[in-house]
Scaffold this motif. Structure first.
Motif, short mmCIF file in Angstrom:
data_model
loop_
_atom_site.label_atom_id
_atom_site.label_comp_id
_atom_site.label_asym_id
_atom_site.label_seq_id
_atom_site.Cartn_x
_atom_site.Cartn_y
_atom_site.Cartn_z
N LEU A 1 -7.16 -9.34 -7.61
CA LEU A 1 -7.23 -9.58 -6.16
C LEU A 1 -8.48 -8.97 -5.55
O LEU A 1 -9.19 -9.61 -4.78
CB LEU A 1 -5.97 -9.05 -5.47
CG LEU A 1 -4.68 -9.77 -5.82
CD1 LEU A 1 -3.48 -9.05 -5.22
CD2 LEU A 1 -4.74 -11.22 -5.35
N ILE A 2 -8.74 -7.72 -5.89
CA ILE A 2 -9.94 -7.07 -5.38
C ILE A 2 -11.18 -7.73 -5.97
O ILE A 2 -12.17 -7.96 -5.27
CB ILE A 2 -9.92 -5.55 -5.65
CG1 ILE A 2 -8.86 -4.90 -4.74
CG2 ILE A 2 -11.29 -4.92 -5.42
CD1 ILE A 2 -8.63 -3.43 -4.99
N GLY A 3 -11.10 -8.08 -7.24
CA GLY A 3 -12.22 -8.75 -7.90
C GLY A 3 -12.56 -10.08 -7.26
O GLY A 3 -13.73 -10.43 -7.12
N ILE A 4 -11.53 -10.84 -6.88
CA ILE A 4 -11.78 -12.12 -6.20
C ILE A 4 -12.57 -11.87 -4.92
O ILE A 4 -13.55 -12.56 -4.65
CB ILE A 4 -10.45 -12.86 -5.92
CG1 ILE A 4 -9.89 -13.41 -7.23
CG2 ILE A 4 -10.66 -13.98 -4.91
CD1 ILE A 4 -8.47 -13.94 -7.12
N CYS A 5 -12.14 -10.89 -4.14
CA CYS A 5 -12.84 -10.59 -2.87
C CYS A 5 -14.28 -10.13 -3.11
O CYS A 5 -15.21 -10.63 -2.48
CB CYS A 5 -12.07 -9.54 -2.08
SG CYS A 5 -10.45 -10.10 -1.54
N THR B 1 -21.81 -3.87 -6.14
CA THR B 1 -21.34 -2.88 -7.13
C THR B 1 -20.81 -1.60 -6.49
O THR B 1 -19.74 -1.12 -6.88
CB THR B 1 -22.43 -2.59 -8.16
OG1 THR B 1 -22.69 -3.79 -8.89
CG2 THR B 1 -22.01 -1.50 -9.14
N PRO B 2 -21.48 -1.01 -5.50
CA PRO B 2 -20.93 0.22 -4.90
C PRO B 2 -19.56 0.01 -4.23
O PRO B 2 -18.69 0.87 -4.32
CB PRO B 2 -21.99 0.62 -3.86
CG PRO B 2 -23.24 -0.04 -4.31
CD PRO B 2 -22.82 -1.32 -4.98
N ILE B 3 -19.37 -1.14 -3.63
CA ILE B 3 -18.07 -1.45 -3.01
C ILE B 3 -17.01 -1.56 -4.09
O ILE B 3 -15.91 -1.00 -3.97
CB ILE B 3 -18.15 -2.76 -2.20
CG1 ILE B 3 -19.19 -2.66 -1.09
CG2 ILE B 3 -16.79 -3.14 -1.63
CD1 ILE B 3 -19.59 -3.98 -0.48
N GLY B 4 -17.34 -2.26 -5.17
CA GLY B 4 -16.40 -2.41 -6.28
C GLY B 4 -16.02 -1.08 -6.89
O GLY B 4 -14.85 -0.85 -7.24
N PHE B 5 -16.99 -0.19 -7.04
CA PHE B 5 -16.69 1.13 -7.62
C PHE B 5 -15.65 1.86 -6.78
O PHE B 5 -14.66 2.37 -7.31
CB PHE B 5 -17.97 1.97 -7.73
CG PHE B 5 -17.69 3.39 -8.17
CD1 PHE B 5 -17.33 3.65 -9.47
CD2 PHE B 5 -17.78 4.44 -7.27
CE1 PHE B 5 -17.06 4.95 -9.89
CE2 PHE B 5 -17.52 5.73 -7.67
CZ PHE B 5 -17.16 5.99 -8.98
N GLN B 6 -15.87 1.92 -5.49
CA GLN B 6 -14.94 2.65 -4.61
C GLN B 6 -13.54 2.03 -4.63
O GLN B 6 -12.54 2.75 -4.71
CB GLN B 6 -15.48 2.71 -3.18
CG GLN B 6 -16.71 3.57 -3.05
CD GLN B 6 -16.48 5.01 -3.49
OE1 GLN B 6 -15.44 5.60 -3.29
NE2 GLN B 6 -17.49 5.57 -4.15
N LEU B 7 -13.45 0.72 -4.56
CA LEU B 7 -12.15 0.06 -4.57
C LEU B 7 -11.45 0.20 -5.92
O LEU B 7 -10.24 0.47 -5.97
CB LEU B 7 -12.31 -1.42 -4.20
CG LEU B 7 -12.75 -1.70 -2.76
CD1 LEU B 7 -13.03 -3.18 -2.56
CD2 LEU B 7 -11.72 -1.20 -1.77
N PHE C 1 -13.27 -10.28 -16.80
CA PHE C 1 -12.21 -9.94 -17.75
C PHE C 1 -12.64 -8.80 -18.68
O PHE C 1 -11.89 -7.86 -18.91
CB PHE C 1 -11.79 -11.16 -18.58
CG PHE C 1 -10.93 -12.12 -17.82
CD1 PHE C 1 -9.67 -11.74 -17.37
CD2 PHE C 1 -11.37 -13.40 -17.57
CE1 PHE C 1 -8.87 -12.62 -16.67
CE2 PHE C 1 -10.58 -14.29 -16.86
CZ PHE C 1 -9.33 -13.91 -16.41
N SER C 2 -13.83 -8.91 -19.22
CA SER C 2 -14.30 -7.84 -20.10
C SER C 2 -14.51 -6.54 -19.33
O SER C 2 -14.24 -5.45 -19.82
CB SER C 2 -15.57 -8.25 -20.85
OG SER C 2 -16.58 -8.58 -19.95
N SER C 3 -14.95 -6.66 -18.10
CA SER C 3 -15.16 -5.48 -17.25
C SER C 3 -13.85 -4.73 -17.00
O SER C 3 -13.81 -3.51 -17.03
CB SER C 3 -15.79 -5.89 -15.93
OG SER C 3 -15.91 -4.80 -15.07
#
Length: 135
Positions: free
Chosen positions: A21-25, A57-63, A121-123
């Protein structure tokens, strides 16, 4: 031999759903940035992919750290490993776009979307077992 309990399977499933879900966003935002850079600003698609990836990337790291893997750990090694993964992922996305759109002639918009899905997926697996692992 390692036995996985039902609770561990549910935990992994819950994390995978949250990651999705977060990845989609995050990836939708990155994809929109990519399309803007490549199609509106006419920046070479592989470079657009790298710039778009760097921007989200920085947003993804925090989430991921807070909501998916619930890690309060802010160690430098954790941050380094995460960003190392994403440098590799962003570069792989750029290479995929270069090979499949520039060399093979597929539309870069479709290649970018498919590349994002495969790399996500690999991530997840790398983050789950190598970066945010509880051990």
């Amino acid at each position: 031999m390692y036995n996985i309990s039902k609770i561990e399977i549910m935990s992994i499933f819950d994390q995978l759903v949250k990651f999705g879900l977060i990845g989609i966003c995050i990836n939708l935002l990155g994809y929109l940035i990519y399309i803007f850079l490549a199609n509106v600003l006419a920046i070479y698609p592989p470079i657009s992919a790298i710039l778009a990836g760097m921007s989200v990337t920085p947003i993804g790291f925090q989430l991921n750290k807070k909501y998916i893997f619930e890690s309060a750990n802010g160690r430098t090694s954790l941050v380094f490993r995460y960003y190392l993964l994403y440098v590799f992922t962003i570069l792989m996305n750029g290479v995929n776009i270069w090979i499949f759109s520039t060399i093979l002639g597929f539309p870069h918009e479709i290649v970018a979307g498919m590349s994002i899905v495969v790399l996500a997926f690999s991530s997840f697996l790398i983050q789950k077992f190598c970066i945010f692992s509880k051990s």
